[in-house]
Design a protein around this motif. Structure first.
Motif, PDB file in Angstrom:
ATOM      1  N   ALA A 146       9.077  16.035 -61.785  1.00  8.39           N
ATOM      2  CA  ALA A 146       8.174  16.207 -60.651  1.00  8.39           C
ATOM      3  C   ALA A 146       7.560  17.593 -60.582  1.00  8.39           C
ATOM      4  N   GLY A 147       8.045  18.522 -61.400  1.00  7.68           N
ATOM      5  CA  GLY A 147       7.474  19.857 -61.348  1.00  7.68           C
ATOM      6  C   GLY A 147       8.436  20.923 -61.815  1.00  7.68           C
ATOM      7  N   ALA A 148       8.128  22.161 -61.458  1.00 11.46           N
ATOM      8  CA  ALA A 148       8.964  23.310 -61.816  1.00 11.46           C
ATOM      9  C   ALA A 148       9.329  24.059 -60.535  1.00 11.46           C
ATOM     10  N   PHE A 149      10.527  24.619 -60.516  1.00 12.10           N
ATOM     11  CA  PHE A 149      11.046  25.220 -59.300  1.00 12.10           C
ATOM     12  C   PHE A 149      11.741  26.537 -59.630  1.00 12.10           C
ATOM     13  N   ALA A 150      11.606  27.528 -58.739  1.00 10.49           N
ATOM     14  CA  ALA A 150      12.206  28.836 -59.002  1.00 10.49           C
ATOM     15  C   ALA A 150      12.652  29.490 -57.708  1.00 10.49           C
ATOM     16  N   MET A 151      13.748  30.251 -57.806  1.00 11.57           N
ATOM     17  CA  MET A 151      14.185  31.151 -56.747  1.00 11.57           C
ATOM     18  C   MET A 151      14.031  32.567 -57.292  1.00 11.57           C
ATOM     19  N   ILE A 152      13.396  33.439 -56.513  1.00  7.32           N
ATOM     20  CA  ILE A 152      13.074  34.781 -56.985  1.00  7.32           C
ATOM     21  C   ILE A 152      13.604  35.815 -56.006  1.00  7.32           C
ATOM     22  N   ARG A 153      14.355  36.791 -56.500  1.00  8.90           N
ATOM     23  CA  ARG A 153      14.749  37.936 -55.683  1.00  8.90           C
ATOM     24  C   ARG A 153      13.822  39.100 -56.031  1.00  8.90           C
ATOM     25  N   PHE A 154      13.252  39.712 -55.002  1.00 13.28           N
ATOM     26  CA  PHE A 154      12.300  40.790 -55.206  1.00 13.28           C
ATOM     27  C   PHE A 154      12.954  42.153 -55.021  1.00 13.28           C
ATOM     28  N   VAL A 155      12.342  43.163 -55.598  1.00 14.18           N
ATOM     29  CA  VAL A 155      12.887  44.521 -55.608  1.00 14.18           C
ATOM     30  C   VAL A 155      13.153  45.034 -54.198  1.00 14.18           C
ATOM     31  N   LYS A 156      12.233  44.759 -53.268  1.00 18.75           N
ATOM     32  CA  LYS A 156      12.377  45.277 -51.904  1.00 18.75           C
ATOM     33  C   LYS A 156      13.307  44.442 -51.031  1.00 18.75           C
ATOM     34  N   GLY A 157      13.872  43.347 -51.590  1.00 21.50           N
ATOM     35  CA  GLY A 157      14.886  42.591 -50.866  1.00 21.50           C
ATOM     36  C   GLY A 157      14.508  41.198 -50.424  1.00 21.50           C
ATOM     37  N   ALA A 158      13.239  40.807 -50.521  1.00 25.65           N
ATOM     38  CA  ALA A 158      12.836  39.469 -50.101  1.00 25.65           C
ATOM     39  C   ALA A 158      13.293  38.418 -51.113  1.00 25.65           C
ATOM     40  N   LEU A 159      13.529  37.215 -50.622  1.00 27.87           N
ATOM     41  CA  LEU A 159      13.863  36.066 -51.464  1.00 27.87           C
ATOM     42  C   LEU A 159      12.733  35.057 -51.349  1.00 27.87           C
ATOM     43  N   ALA A 160      12.238  34.560 -52.483  1.00 28.08           N
ATOM     44  CA  ALA A 160      11.135  33.604 -52.472  1.00 28.08           C
ATOM     45  C   ALA A 160      11.536  32.318 -53.174  1.00 28.08           C
ATOM     46  N   LYS A 161      11.099  31.204 -52.614  1.00 28.97           N
ATOM     47  CA  LYS A 161      11.271  29.890 -53.238  1.00 28.97           C
ATOM     48  C   LYS A 161       9.901  29.400 -53.671  1.00 28.97           C
ATOM     49  N   VAL A 162       9.760  29.122 -54.959  1.00 20.78           N
ATOM     50  CA  VAL A 162       8.474  28.697 -55.526  1.00 20.78           C
ATOM     51  C   VAL A 162       8.581  27.260 -55.999  1.00 20.78           C
ATOM     52  N   THR A 163       7.663  26.418 -55.561  1.00 22.05           N
ATOM     53  CA  THR A 163       7.615  25.023 -55.983  1.00 22.05           C
ATOM     54  C   THR A 163       6.242  24.743 -56.572  1.00 22.05           C
ATOM     55  N   SER A 164       6.213  24.232 -57.778  1.00 23.51           N
ATOM     56  CA  SER A 164       4.953  23.881 -58.420  1.00 23.51           C
ATOM     57  C   SER A 164       5.112  22.513 -59.043  1.00 23.51           C
ATOM     58  N   GLY A 165       4.453  21.523 -58.466  1.00 25.70           N
ATOM     59  CA  GLY A 165       4.697  20.180 -58.956  1.00 25.70           C
ATOM     60  C   GLY A 165       3.509  19.263 -58.833  1.00 25.70           C
ATOM     61  N   THR A 166       3.780  17.991 -58.676  1.00 26.30           N
ATOM     62  CA  THR A 166       2.765  16.969 -58.653  1.00 26.30           C
ATOM     63  C   THR A 166       2.833  16.192 -57.356  1.00 26.30           C
ATOM     64  N   SER A 167       1.686  16.004 -56.735  1.00 24.50           N
ATOM     65  CA  SER A 167       1.575  15.068 -55.626  1.00 24.50           C
ATOM     66  C   SER A 167       0.601  13.981 -56.062  1.00 24.50           C
ATOM     67  N   THR A 168       0.701  12.804 -55.494  1.00 24.35           N
ATOM     68  CA  THR A 168      -0.168  11.724 -55.927  1.00 24.35           C
ATOM     69  C   THR A 168      -1.483  11.775 -55.172  1.00 24.35           C
ATOM     70  N   THR A 169      -2.487  11.077 -55.705  1.00 20.86           N
ATOM     71  CA  THR A 169      -3.782  11.015 -55.027  1.00 20.86           C
ATOM     72  C   THR A 169      -3.705  10.131 -53.789  1.00 20.86           C
ATOM     73  N   ARG A 170      -2.552   9.512 -53.532  1.00 25.09           N
ATOM     74  CA  ARG A 170      -2.395   8.695 -52.323  1.00 25.09           C
ATOM     75  C   ARG A 170      -2.015   9.558 -51.122  1.00 25.09           C
TER      76      ARG A 170
END
Length: 227
Positions: A146-170
């Motif tokens: 369904a896609g690619a997923f990542a958890m990222i810790r940043f230098v200044k302390g923030a945590l990010a969740k990244v989701t890159s995937g597929t949605s249907t045309t419906r």
């Protein structure tokens, strides 16, 4: 795409400015190689085609966060979806790949490229860096049908969740919503799909001190800023 780092390694020492598609490299070693050339060729400019940076709403959100509108960023969620018709051609394409043993993204000739299944996630990954004005030091990522997923810790302390995937045309067409929670408030974008069915409009909101206000920016719909 897997030749980008070779081309950049040839152009940069020759003093040529470059505009390139993403990603700049598919391997850790390829990216380290380009980091070397970036330091060795400080006068050369390399621009990577990350169009999400140029949505006016994303530029406005970045500026508000940098100005301290939500205090110190603590957590961010970035979602980047591409719609596909899973009932028709997309389904047939997935079935053909499964039959041929190609389970991950490859080039048009059926050649498997290591890590290419993560390429779409680079859009959302870069947008997280841009929105937070920060760089990651730790990443956990995995790919799925369904896609690619990542958890990222940043230098200044923030945590990010990244989701890159597929949605249907419906469902909801291609949009890129952003949510960032800070110590003093929250900022997020959402789509106005039902009033603009063909071209959903991204709208921003800032929530702080118990109030929500709309973030005004020029309309940006589709793949880039058409206004």
């Amino acid at each position: 795409s897997d030749l980008h780092d070779d081309l950049l390694a040839a152009f940069m020492p020759a003093g040529k400015h470059v505009a390139t598609e993403k990603p700049v490299g598919y391997s850790l070693e390829g990216c380290r190689r380009l980091r070397h050339f970036a330091r060795a060729c400080p006068d050369v400019k390399v621009q990577v085609a990350y169009s999400l940076r140029y949505y006016p709403i994303n530029m406005k959100v970045r500026r508000l966060i940098a100005e301290g509108a939500i205090g110190t960023p603590m957590h961010a969620e970035i979602t980047h979806m591409h719609p596909h018709d899973m009932r028709g051609e997309r389904a047939d394409w997935l079935a053909d790949r499964a039959r041929s043993g190609i389970e991950h993204t490859a080039d048009s000739g059926g050649r498997y490229i290591a890590s290419s299944e993560m390429t779409h996630s680079t859009h959302a990954f870069d947008l997280a860096r841009y929105i937070l004005s920060d760089e990651p030091f730790d990443v956990f990522a995995f790919s799925h049908r369904a896609g690619a997923f990542a958890m990222i810790r940043f230098v200044k302390g923030a945590l990010a969740k990244v989701t890159s995937g597929t949605s249907t045309t419906r469902g909801i067409p291609h949009v890129t919503p952003v949510l960032v929670q800070g110590t003093e408030g929250t900022i997020y974008t959402s789509w106005n799909h039902f009033e603009h069915a063909k071209d959903p409009v991204l709208t921003g909101y800032l929530v702080a001190d118990g109030r929500r206000r709309v973030i005004r920016a020029p309309m940006d719909t589709g793949h880039g800023d058409r206004t």
